[in-house]
Design an enzyme around this catalytic site. Structure first.
Site, PDB file in Angstrom:
ATOM      1  N   HIS A  67      -4.869  -3.715  -3.369  1.00 28.27           N
ATOM      2  CA  HIS A  67      -3.662  -3.123  -2.779  1.00 28.27           C
ATOM      3  C   HIS A  67      -3.893  -1.646  -2.437  1.00 28.27           C
ATOM      4  O   HIS A  67      -3.562  -1.188  -1.338  1.00 28.27           O
ATOM      5  CB  HIS A  67      -2.498  -3.292  -3.762  1.00 28.27           C
ATOM      6  CG  HIS A  67      -1.219  -2.652  -3.340  1.00 28.27           C
ATOM      7  ND1 HIS A  67      -0.100  -3.383  -2.986  1.00 28.27           N
ATOM      8  CD2 HIS A  67      -0.866  -1.345  -3.205  1.00 28.27           C
ATOM      9  CE1 HIS A  67       0.881  -2.536  -2.643  1.00 28.27           C
ATOM     10  NE2 HIS A  67       0.446  -1.290  -2.786  1.00 28.27           N
ATOM     11  N   GLU A  68      -4.489  -0.906  -3.367  1.00 24.94           N
ATOM     12  CA  GLU A  68      -4.695   0.539  -3.155  1.00 24.94           C
ATOM     13  C   GLU A  68      -5.777   0.804  -2.102  1.00 24.94           C
ATOM     14  O   GLU A  68      -5.645   1.728  -1.294  1.00 24.94           O
ATOM     15  CB  GLU A  68      -5.045   1.243  -4.470  1.00 24.94           C
ATOM     16  CG  GLU A  68      -3.956   1.209  -5.540  1.00 24.94           C
ATOM     17  CD  GLU A  68      -2.585   1.635  -5.055  1.00 24.94           C
ATOM     18  OE1 GLU A  68      -2.498   2.527  -4.188  1.00 24.94           O
ATOM     19  OE2 GLU A  68      -1.593   1.066  -5.526  1.00 24.94           O
ATOM     20  N   CYS A 128       5.166  -1.866  -4.478  1.00 25.72           N
ATOM     21  CA  CYS A 128       4.475  -0.667  -4.011  1.00 25.72           C
ATOM     22  C   CYS A 128       5.412   0.522  -4.199  1.00 25.72           C
ATOM     23  O   CYS A 128       6.604   0.411  -3.921  1.00 25.72           O
ATOM     24  CB  CYS A 128       4.141  -0.838  -2.527  1.00 25.72           C
ATOM     25  SG  CYS A 128       3.329   0.588  -1.780  1.00 25.72           S
ATOM     26  N   LEU A 129       4.897   1.647  -4.671  1.00 24.58           N
ATOM     27  CA  LEU A 129       5.755   2.812  -4.881  1.00 24.58           C
ATOM     28  C   LEU A 129       6.323   3.339  -3.557  1.00 24.58           C
ATOM     29  O   LEU A 129       7.313   4.066  -3.568  1.00 24.58           O
ATOM     30  CB  LEU A 129       4.987   3.923  -5.606  1.00 24.58           C
ATOM     31  CG  LEU A 129       4.679   3.645  -7.085  1.00 24.58           C
ATOM     32  CD1 LEU A 129       3.938   4.816  -7.713  1.00 24.58           C
ATOM     33  CD2 LEU A 129       5.955   3.334  -7.869  1.00 24.58           C
ATOM     34  N   GLN A 144      -0.373   8.112  -0.018  1.00 23.74           N
ATOM     35  CA  GLN A 144       1.039   7.920  -0.365  1.00 23.74           C
ATOM     36  C   GLN A 144       1.726   9.229  -0.752  1.00 23.74           C
ATOM     37  O   GLN A 144       2.951   9.276  -0.860  1.00 23.74           O
ATOM     38  CB  GLN A 144       1.181   6.901  -1.504  1.00 23.74           C
ATOM     39  CG  GLN A 144       0.908   5.474  -1.062  1.00 23.74           C
ATOM     40  CD  GLN A 144       0.995   4.527  -2.228  1.00 23.74           C
ATOM     41  OE1 GLN A 144       0.028   4.376  -2.981  1.00 23.74           O
ATOM     42  NE2 GLN A 144       2.139   3.898  -2.406  1.00 23.74           N
ATOM     43  N   HIS A 154      -4.386   0.686   1.217  1.00 23.72           N
ATOM     44  CA  HIS A 154      -3.673   1.925   1.602  1.00 23.72           C
ATOM     45  C   HIS A 154      -4.622   2.900   2.304  1.00 23.72           C
ATOM     46  O   HIS A 154      -4.229   3.583   3.248  1.00 23.72           O
ATOM     47  CB  HIS A 154      -3.101   2.632   0.376  1.00 23.72           C
ATOM     48  CG  HIS A 154      -1.732   2.160  -0.022  1.00 23.72           C
ATOM     49  ND1 HIS A 154      -0.633   2.265   0.797  1.00 23.72           N
ATOM     50  CD2 HIS A 154      -1.284   1.604  -1.174  1.00 23.72           C
ATOM     51  CE1 HIS A 154       0.441   1.785   0.167  1.00 23.72           C
ATOM     52  NE2 HIS A 154       0.079   1.375  -1.025  1.00 23.72           N
ATOM     53  N   GLY A 166      -0.592   1.780  -9.586  1.00 19.18           N
ATOM     54  CA  GLY A 166      -1.626   2.377  -8.751  1.00 19.18           C
ATOM     55  C   GLY A 166      -0.996   3.306  -7.734  1.00 19.18           C
ATOM     56  O   GLY A 166       0.194   3.187  -7.427  1.00 19.18           O
TER      57      GLY A 166
HETATM   58 NI    NI Z   1       1.252   0.595  -2.561  1.00 21.17          NI
END
Ligand code: NI
Length: 174
Positions: free
Chosen positions: A136-137, A94-95, A51, A140, A46
């Site tokens: 999670h997203e 997480c990226l 981000q 963000h 995701g």
């Molecule tokens: Ni993340």
């Protein structure tokens, strides 16, 4: 579609609350294509617009496993409308935190309302890894990171590792 650089923690941009999208136009569709391309390139499940430094309520998710057909989901203005009382722990990454994982507890299943890439209202019910990713997203978009669900001690530990990782990376570039 373009792969764009992902912002790595700690970075104040990751704490910004993203703005609601008023019109799903070509700019938003392009943004979602870039997010997907970037997410696949970075092997993530995701990615949210913030981000990559764009503070709009836009995100993409694809939880298809390697070898499975891609199942990209593009969500605009997503909102959780219901969540299960049952909560589960999952080793989350997480990226924006490369190579770092931590056990996070969240509701096992959620209902999410959102606009699709044509601006049509949709709703989906998700459990398992998809429920995890969506929560999670969506976090963000409200400036919340997975480490914010951890104890202060664990959070500091992970952020310290990230600072080290960023310094090492800068050295590699220089
Ligand atoms: Ni993340």
């Amino acid at each position: 579609m373009t792969v764009v650089p992902v912002i790595h923690a700690p970075d104040p941009r990751l704490q910004v609350i993203s703005e609601t999208v008023k019109t799903v136009d070509d700019g938003i569709r392009r943004l979602m294509d870039d997010l997907l391309e970037t997410m696949y390139a970075e092997k993530g499940l995701g990615l949210s617009a913030i981000q990559v430094g764009v503070p709009r309520r836009v995100m993409v998710v694809d939880v298809a496993r390697q070898g499975e057909t891609a199942k990209p989901l593009k969500l605009v203005n997503p909102a959780i409308t219901a969540s299960s009382e049952e909560r589960v722990e999952f080793d989350e990454g997480c990226l924006s935190f490369p190579e770092l994982f931590a056990m996070v507890e969240r509701p096992a299943s959620v209902d999410v309302a959102y606009l699709d890439e044509n601006g049509a209202g949709r709703e989906l019910h998700a459990d398992g890894i998809l429920a995890r990713c969506l929560q999670h997203e969506i976090d963000h978009l409200d400036g919340i990171l997975f480490v914010d669900h951890l104890s202060a001690l664990r959070r500091r530990l992970i952020l310290r590792k990230m600072i080290k990782w960023k310094k090492a990376r800068l050295r590699d570039i220089a």
